[in-house]
Design a protein around this motif. Structure first.
Motif, PDB file in Angstrom:
ATOM      1  N   GLU A 290       0.827  -1.203   0.000  1.00 31.96           N
ATOM      2  CA  GLU A 290       0.000   0.000   0.000  1.00 31.96           C
ATOM      3  C   GLU A 290       0.864   1.256   0.000  1.00 31.96           C
TER       4      GLU A 290
ATOM      5  N   LYS B 163       2.176   1.773  -3.512  1.00 32.16           N
ATOM      6  CA  LYS B 163       1.111   2.266  -4.393  1.00 32.16           C
ATOM      7  C   LYS B 163       0.819   3.743  -4.139  1.00 32.16           C
ATOM      8  N   ALA B 164       0.791   4.118  -2.852  1.00 34.35           N
ATOM      9  CA  ALA B 164       0.538   5.524  -2.523  1.00 34.35           C
ATOM     10  C   ALA B 164       1.651   6.420  -3.054  1.00 34.35           C
TER      11      ALA B 164
ATOM     12  N   ASN C  64       3.504   5.805  -5.690  1.00 35.14           N
ATOM     13  CA  ASN C  64       3.328   5.875  -7.143  1.00 35.14           C
ATOM     14  C   ASN C  64       2.234   6.856  -7.535  1.00 35.14           C
ATOM     15  N   ARG C  65       1.159   6.887  -6.735  1.00 38.61           N
ATOM     16  CA  ARG C  65       0.078   7.833  -7.041  1.00 38.61           C
ATOM     17  C   ARG C  65       0.575   9.270  -6.949  1.00 38.61           C
ATOM     18  N   LEU C  66       1.447   9.535  -5.965  1.00 40.13           N
ATOM     19  CA  LEU C  66       2.016  10.880  -5.853  1.00 40.13           C
ATOM     20  C   LEU C  66       2.883  11.211  -7.070  1.00 40.13           C
TER      21      LEU C  66
ATOM     22  N   GLU D 226       2.743   9.918 -10.070  1.00 43.33           N
ATOM     23  CA  GLU D 226       1.960  10.004 -11.305  1.00 43.33           C
ATOM     24  C   GLU D 226       1.033  11.206 -11.322  1.00 43.33           C
TER      25      GLU D 226
ATOM     26  N   ARG E  35      -1.952  11.672  -9.889  1.00 40.21           N
ATOM     27  CA  ARG E  35      -3.355  11.322 -10.190  1.00 40.21           C
ATOM     28  C   ARG E  35      -4.334  12.364  -9.642  1.00 40.21           C
ATOM     29  N   HIS E  36      -3.944  13.053  -8.592  1.00 39.84           N
ATOM     30  CA  HIS E  36      -4.813  14.081  -8.009  1.00 39.84           C
ATOM     31  C   HIS E  36      -4.235  15.474  -8.243  1.00 39.84           C
TER      32      HIS E  36
ATOM     33  N   ARG F 135      -0.624  17.240 -10.466  1.00 38.53           N
ATOM     34  CA  ARG F 135       0.831  17.116 -10.411  1.00 38.53           C
ATOM     35  C   ARG F 135       1.398  18.109  -9.406  1.00 38.53           C
TER      36      ARG F 135
END
Length: 771
Positions: free
Chosen positions: A6, A9-10, A12-14, A16, A18-19, A21
């Motif tokens: 987890e 994954k968190a 990677n979300r930062l 990428e 996703r919310h 850049r």
């Protein structure tokens, strides 16, 4: 494992976005918050509880400093007071991180053990200075952090020689940030690791805390490192040109060249600060038995004061215009740094050198430029304090200017200084070493502007040399050397130097001036050596020397000697090919450079199959000359292996014979080889063809010059295109410059004359082959 997964994954979300850049600084802060949150939860689950004293999770390194960049290892210490469950706690913390493939540098120690390791390991001692509490017993963390800092303050001065030795070894491995075409942001001289040294010296109260300029440099280095790793999705700290374009765009710079200048300036600021800090702390000026250091005279008004070059007590900078140059020359000559106070005094009161410079100033400049390696640090010290710009205001245009060509290892200003260093080794080869050194300093001074840098540089250098006060003839020679500094290298590597027309053109260009010719020969060598690895070789030196020797014959009115005839082995090879009707091969080598002779019967295609077979064996062709003998022909190649060793001559002979007979599918094999060794996709310039009508002595013959991106089998494809376009090749020269080539061919129409229609047909075919 679930927790670690987890976390990954968190993260990677930062990365990428996703919310949305995040900017570089915001991304680092978010990563710190994410890892701290996860580690605090994981620590609690593992049994690290603030209510149960005796165990604490401590961050050091980037996480400890709150400077965590993407894909950095987590530096963690599990501190305990002999807790019997510490091994279980450690396993519960470390294994989820390992399972999630998160880099981890960890240790489990009591405070006493950690301090003992710090006394033995410099990296640990400096790492503990960044210790920051994450979870568990906060008092235990504070006790360790305070004790580590106290221990460092007590022992730092004794450990400074070790720190200096470690830094120097790192600089030698990683090079410099400043003035480098591919800087190592972390380990390079002037990089993030050096900022860590400054922080450590400040903690030891040996220097002041880094000020605004250094903090700005740190922020830039961190931002570039953050974006580089985000773009590459891995832990890399060396910034190359392709990534620099992406990073520059993300950070809001116009292009990678603007970013490169900013980075170079930051690296220079940090590097200079580290030099001054280590000099003043590791080996401060001192004399015998603790007395004041001795003052040893070095020049008029210049002394060696301990381990620094300084002004003599009776020196008056305001009344001595040449004093600045004498100080710099003494520093460069002795390899001793200029005292910071001396630089300040010169910056505050040294007068401007008026035109023309006095004779002692000119002499000091020659001594400075001819000092060798010491010139680099002397110029850097003057440049950092604005004194170099007083001497050469034109320097501003090239300061920190990144190179446009990938073969250059340095920024333009550093390349000019490095060329002087190389030229200093060649001063005994010329009758005017002072003019060679000036030409070396100024040969690329015209770069960075929208103009031919050689022509503009010639005009600028004329102004500079006139200001220095040299006679008109010397000024003209330096200007001519700058204008023609590429002449010998380009001609030797791109033209047939056996051609009388080539030699006569060079002699005419230098106006039959023997002194200018010898200065150009030395400058060519110095310039090549200062460009980067592989830019000067025995082969290139031999070509240039041969060209200069033939020009000398013309200047002395002796006439040119005839080209060397085919030797007996080459003639025998051609005769064997005629008798057998097959292609024949002869290989000889000297070092890594090989001479490959390929022979066929007359009327048989030669250049294309020969070039294709050599490309199959990863041989890089430098020259190709076609010669006839009896009823056969030979192509004489000079070539070197791109990697590995020379091919087996038996296999090469077998493949060449098949290629000549049409039994070897060269096109398919070269295409397959190109796929196997395909480099990363990059934007390349379109191929271009230039024509030169007066550079061959043969009738109805012109020189075609192709400038294109390098690729496997390029010479094979171009040779085939020339043959298909009815262009006979007399000789070919191939110059590889990084990822580009400049291939030159002396060509003539088969059964016709050189006209516009033929040129267009040939040009279209060559460009199609190179595209």
């Amino acid at each position: 494992m679930v927790l670690g997964g987890e976390l990954a994954k968190a993260a990677n979300r930062l990365l990428e976005g996703r919310h949305g850049r995040l900017g570089a600084a915001a991304l680092r802060a978010a990563l710190v918050d994410l890892y701290e949150f996860w580690l605090s939860k994981a620590a609690a689950a593992a049994g690290v509880d603030s209510a149960d004293p005796g165990v604490a999770l401590v961050a050091v390194g980037g996480l400890g400093r709150r400077e965590l960049t993407p894909f950095s290892d987590l530096d963690l210490v599990l501190v305990h007071n002999q807790n019997p469950k510490v091994a279980e706690i450690a396993d519960a913390l470390w294994y989820p991180l390992w399972d999630a493939r998160i880099g981890l540098d960890h240790s489990v120690r009591t405070p006493g053990e950690a301090l003992q390791v710090a006394t033995e390991d410099l990296r640990t001692a400096m790492g503990l200075l960044d210790a920051r509490h994450l979870a568990g017993d906060a008092e235990l963390t504070d006790r360790l952090a305070v004790a580590a800092r106290d221990q460092w303050r007590r022992t730092a001065r004794k450990r400074l020689p070790e720190l200096l030795d470690s830094a120097r070894k790192r600089w030698q491995r990683s090079g410099e940030i400043a003035q480098s075409a591919e800087p190592d942001l972390k380990y390079g001289r002037g990089g993030l690791r050096d900022l860590g040294i400054l922080d450590a010296l400040a903690v030891a109260q040996l220097i002041d805390r880094p000020g605004g300029e250094l903090l700005e440099a740190k922020e830039l280095l961190l931002d570039v490192r953050t974006e580089l790793r985000r773009e590459l999705r891995r832990d890399r700290d060396v910034l190359t040109a392709p990534e620099a374009d992406l990073v520059a765009a993300e950070l809001g710079f116009g292009d990678r060249f603007i970013l490169a200048r900013k980075l170079s300036g930051a690296g220079r600021a940090v590097g200079y600060a580290v030099d001054v800090a280590l000099r003043s702390t590791v080996d401060p000026p001192r004399g015998r038995f603790g007395r004041r250091p001795e003052r040893t005279p070095l020049d008029e008004g210049v002394v060696l004061h301990g381990n620094e070059v300084a002004l003599a007590r009776d020196a008056v900078p305001a009344k001595d215009p040449a004093l600045l140059l004498r100080v710099a020359a003494a520093s460069a000559r002795t390899g001793t740094p200029i005292a910071h106070g001396t630089l300040r005094a010169l910056a505050d009161s040294a007068p401007e050198l008026r035109t023309p410079w006095p004779a002692d100033a000119r002499d000091a400049l020659t001594e400075l430029l001819g000092a060798g390696e010491g010139l680099i640090d002397a110029v850097e010290a003057l440049d950092r304090t604005g004194l170099w710009a007083r001497l050469f205001p034109e320097w501003g245009a090239v300061r920190d200017l990144p190179p446009r060509s990938p073969v250059h290892a340095w920024t333009v200003d550093r390349h000019l200084v490095q060329t002087c260093v190389e030229a200093a080794k060649l001063t005994t080869t010329v009758s005017r070493p002072d003019l060679l050194l000036l030409a070396a300093l100024l040969h690329d001074i015209g770069k960075g502007r929208e103009a031919d840098h050689s022509e503009l540089g010639a005009a600028i250098s004329e102004q500079v040399v006139r200001r220095i006060g040299l006679p008109a003839a010397d000024t003209a020679l330096v200007s001519a050397a700058v204008r023609h500094h590429l002449l010998l290298a380009h001609t030797a590597t791109r033209r047939d130097i056996e051609e009388p027309a080539t030699v006569n053109r060079i002699a005419k260009t230098v106006d039959n001036d023997v002194v200018l010719l010898e200065v150009l020969q030395a400058l060519t060598q110095a310039d090549s050596l200062a460009t980067g690895p592989g830019m000067w070789s025995e082969w290139k030196a031999g070509l240039v020397a041969n060209l200069v020797a033939r020009c000398g014959q013309v200047m002395q009115g002796k006439g040119l000697s005839a080209p060397a005839p085919l030797d007996e082995r080459q003639r025998d090879l051609i005769e064997t090919a005629v008798r057998s009707g097959h292609g024949e091969v002869l290989i000889s080598s000297q070092g890594k450079m090989a001479t490959v002779v390929l022979a066929v019967p007359a009327g048989t295609e030669l250049l294309a199959p020969g070039a294709g077979v050599l490309a199959l064996h990863s041989l890089e062709v430098h020259t190709a000359t076609l010669r006839g003998h009896g009823n056969g022909r030979a192509a004489i190649f000079t070539a070197s292996p791109k990697f590995g060793s020379l091919p087996d001559s038996t296999l090469l002979r077998e493949q060449f014979a098949r290629a000549v007979a049409g039994g070897l599918p060269l096109e398919q094999k070269l295409a397959a080889k190109e796929r196997d060794y395909r480099a990363p996709e990059r934007v390349v310039a379109k191929p271009k063809v230039l024509w030169f009508d007066d550079e061959t002595g043969g009738p109805n013959t012109v020189v075609l010059e192709l400038r294109a991106a390098d690729r496997i089998g390029l010479l094979y494809r171009v040779a085939g295109a020339l043959r298909a376009a009815s262009a006979e090749v007399r000789w070919a020269k191939v110059a590889t410059l990084g990822g580009a080539v400049v291939d030159s061919f002396a060509v003539s129409p088969r059964g016709g004359r050189v006209d516009l229609a033929w040129r267009r047909r040939v040009e279209d075919a060559v460009i199609a082959a190179a595209s």
